[in-house]
Motif scaffolding. Structure first.
Motif, PDB file in Angstrom:
ATOM      1  N   HIS A 150     -15.412   8.050 -28.588  1.00  0.00           N
ATOM      2  CA  HIS A 150     -14.452   8.452 -27.552  1.00  0.00           C
ATOM      3  C   HIS A 150     -15.178   8.660 -26.239  1.00  0.00           C
ATOM      4  O   HIS A 150     -16.075   9.505 -26.141  1.00  0.00           O
ATOM      5  N   VAL A 151     -14.811   7.886 -25.222  1.00  0.00           N
ATOM      6  CA  VAL A 151     -15.398   8.030 -23.894  1.00  0.00           C
ATOM      7  C   VAL A 151     -14.527   8.965 -23.070  1.00  0.00           C
ATOM      8  O   VAL A 151     -13.392   8.637 -22.731  1.00  0.00           O
ATOM      9  N   LYS A 209     -25.240  -1.566 -29.339  1.00  0.00           N
ATOM     10  CA  LYS A 209     -25.447  -2.973 -29.001  1.00  0.00           C
ATOM     11  C   LYS A 209     -24.602  -3.378 -27.800  1.00  0.00           C
ATOM     12  O   LYS A 209     -25.048  -4.159 -26.947  1.00  0.00           O
ATOM     13  N   ALA A 210     -23.388  -2.823 -27.709  1.00  0.00           N
ATOM     14  CA  ALA A 210     -22.460  -3.223 -26.649  1.00  0.00           C
ATOM     15  C   ALA A 210     -22.662  -2.475 -25.344  1.00  0.00           C
ATOM     16  O   ALA A 210     -22.183  -2.925 -24.301  1.00  0.00           O
ATOM     17  N   CYS A 211     -23.353  -1.330 -25.354  1.00  0.00           N
ATOM     18  CA  CYS A 211     -23.479  -0.495 -24.156  1.00  0.00           C
ATOM     19  C   CYS A 211     -24.278  -1.223 -23.073  1.00  0.00           C
ATOM     20  O   CYS A 211     -25.455  -1.537 -23.280  1.00  0.00           O
ATOM     21  N   CYS A 218     -18.225   0.611 -25.863  1.00  0.00           N
ATOM     22  CA  CYS A 218     -18.604   1.179 -27.160  1.00  0.00           C
ATOM     23  C   CYS A 218     -17.379   1.400 -28.041  1.00  0.00           C
ATOM     24  O   CYS A 218     -17.413   1.154 -29.250  1.00  0.00           O
ATOM     25  N   GLU A 219     -16.292   1.887 -27.436  1.00  0.00           N
ATOM     26  CA  GLU A 219     -15.059   2.110 -28.195  1.00  0.00           C
ATOM     27  C   GLU A 219     -14.535   0.796 -28.774  1.00  0.00           C
ATOM     28  O   GLU A 219     -14.145   0.719 -29.944  1.00  0.00           O
ATOM     29  N   VAL A 220     -14.523  -0.232 -27.941  1.00  0.00           N
ATOM     30  CA  VAL A 220     -13.999  -1.527 -28.373  1.00  0.00           C
ATOM     31  C   VAL A 220     -14.883  -2.129 -29.466  1.00  0.00           C
ATOM     32  O   VAL A 220     -14.382  -2.619 -30.487  1.00  0.00           O
ATOM     33  N   ASN A 254     -13.225  -2.442 -38.005  1.00  0.00           N
ATOM     34  CA  ASN A 254     -11.807  -2.677 -38.291  1.00  0.00           C
ATOM     35  C   ASN A 254     -11.004  -1.383 -38.211  1.00  0.00           C
ATOM     36  O   ASN A 254     -10.162  -1.086 -39.063  1.00  0.00           O
ATOM     37  N   VAL A 255     -11.291  -0.586 -37.170  1.00  0.00           N
ATOM     38  CA  VAL A 255     -10.571   0.666 -36.947  1.00  0.00           C
ATOM     39  C   VAL A 255      -9.247   0.358 -36.264  1.00  0.00           C
ATOM     40  O   VAL A 255      -9.224  -0.379 -35.277  1.00  0.00           O
ATOM     41  N   PRO A 256      -8.143   0.895 -36.762  1.00  0.00           N
ATOM     42  CA  PRO A 256      -6.839   0.581 -36.167  1.00  0.00           C
ATOM     43  C   PRO A 256      -6.772   0.929 -34.684  1.00  0.00           C
ATOM     44  O   PRO A 256      -7.404   1.881 -34.220  1.00  0.00           O
ATOM     45  N   ALA A 257      -6.005   0.141 -33.959  1.00  0.00           N
ATOM     46  CA  ALA A 257      -5.837   0.379 -32.522  1.00  0.00           C
ATOM     47  C   ALA A 257      -4.965   1.606 -32.288  1.00  0.00           C
ATOM     48  O   ALA A 257      -4.130   1.966 -33.111  1.00  0.00           O
ATOM     49  N   ASP A 258      -5.183   2.263 -31.139  1.00  0.00           N
ATOM     50  CA  ASP A 258      -4.359   3.397 -30.731  1.00  0.00           C
ATOM     51  C   ASP A 258      -3.259   2.904 -29.798  1.00  0.00           C
ATOM     52  O   ASP A 258      -3.362   1.833 -29.195  1.00  0.00           O
ATOM     53  N   GLN A 259      -2.219   3.701 -29.681  1.00  0.00           N
ATOM     54  CA  GLN A 259      -1.206   3.410 -28.679  1.00  0.00           C
ATOM     55  C   GLN A 259      -1.799   3.653 -27.297  1.00  0.00           C
ATOM     56  O   GLN A 259      -2.611   4.551 -27.115  1.00  0.00           O
ATOM     57  N   HIS A 260      -1.406   2.839 -26.307  1.00  0.00           N
ATOM     58  CA  HIS A 260      -1.891   3.046 -24.944  1.00  0.00           C
ATOM     59  C   HIS A 260      -1.270   4.314 -24.371  1.00  0.00           C
ATOM     60  O   HIS A 260      -0.060   4.453 -24.310  1.00  0.00           O
TER      61      HIS A 260
END
Length: 270
Positions: free
Chosen positions: A51-52, A170-172, A16-18, A25-31
């Motif tokens: 957020h999971v 849709k992705a879950c 879901c997050e991905v 088009n949400v910016p990626a977070d740092q790992h």
């Protein structure tokens, strides 16, 4: 329209997050593994609209007929020493409150309620004042550091307008995130809770489904397996602007009183 998130079947895959990030088009977070947790996003924010959460709980082993503790462990529950551990996983999101304080305080109309009864931020109208950030009782809204504007889940407003379900639902892969008409979802959720109770899961409960709660019910509600605080949710959320109308009335009354006093003093001086 809204979300029903059944945390009892969430597997923490973060699909879901991905999907949310890719579609919107949400910016990626740092790992960041945040210590010893698989939770690499930490909380909802301007760059994390889904957020999971991974919540690890020590669980005492079940009592056995012949001794204080059983020697076996339930399938899917890891054992560390003499203590079992369970993971509570939950995909959190903006609640799209029925009585949304963020709408009350937005001075530009950047926040608006859609025809689907969801709450959306128009980034091109937001002036970055930040009033909505402390107004949210769930701490969902955040300003993006790069440009200062506020961002949050839109429940994929563009997809809804095209007759599609939100990207996260849709992705879950387990149907933990379910999308549809709120009345139908609430009935489905109540049935699911009853089923879990019958199956020996008495701690199953609903959160945010009640239209008579402090925010008038959430457009995104949850089935939880523990107290809301365990998931980082407020136990009794209330709309933070509930006293706003009375405050404006008192302010108007005070202003009129000052104006009258000034007028009287001016007349008296003549």
């Amino acid at each position: 329209m809204g979300f029903f998130t059944d945390t009892s079947v969430c597997i923490g895959c973060k699909a879901c997050e991905v999907a949310c990030k890719e579609w919107n088009n949400v910016p990626a977070d740092q790992h960041d593994l945040l210590g010893m947790s698989y939770d690499n996003t930490g909380a909802l924010g301007a760059n994390t609209w889904r957020h999971v959460a991974f919540i690890e709980q020590p669980v005492p082993p079940p009592a056995s007929p012949s001794g204080p503790a059983a020697s076996t462990v339930d399938i899917g529950m890891p054992s560390f020493g003499d203590t079992d551990v369970r993971w509570l996983m939950s995909s959190d999101v903006c609640k799209h409150c029925t009585h949304a304080a963020c709408l009350d305080v937005c001075p530009t109309g950047a926040l608006f309620r859609t025809e689907f009864d969801t709450v959306v931020v128009q980034a091109d109208v937001c002036n970055g004042c930040g009033y909505c950030v402390p107004a949210c009782p769930y701490g969902v809204i955040e300003k993006r550091e790069e440009d200062g504007r506020a961002f949050k889940c839109t429940m994929c407003y563009d997809r809804l307008g095209a007759g599609m379900e939100p990207a996260c639902a849709k992705a879950c892969p387990t149907d933990s995130i379910q999308f549809g008409e709120l009345d139908e979802l609430r009935a489905r959720a109540a049935e699911r809770v009853s089923t879990l109770h019958e199956e020996g899961v008495p701690e199953a409960r609903l959160y945010g489904h009640d239209p008579d709660d402090g925010v008038g019910g959430d457009g995104a509600f949850f089935l939880l397996l523990d107290e809301p605080e365990v998931y980082g949710l407020p136990p009794d959320p209330v709309v933070t602007t509930r006293h706003l109308a009375g405050m404006w009335k008192r302010a108007a009354g005070a202003a009129l009183g000052v104006a009258a006093a000034v007028a009287l003093s001016f007349v008296g001086s003549r």
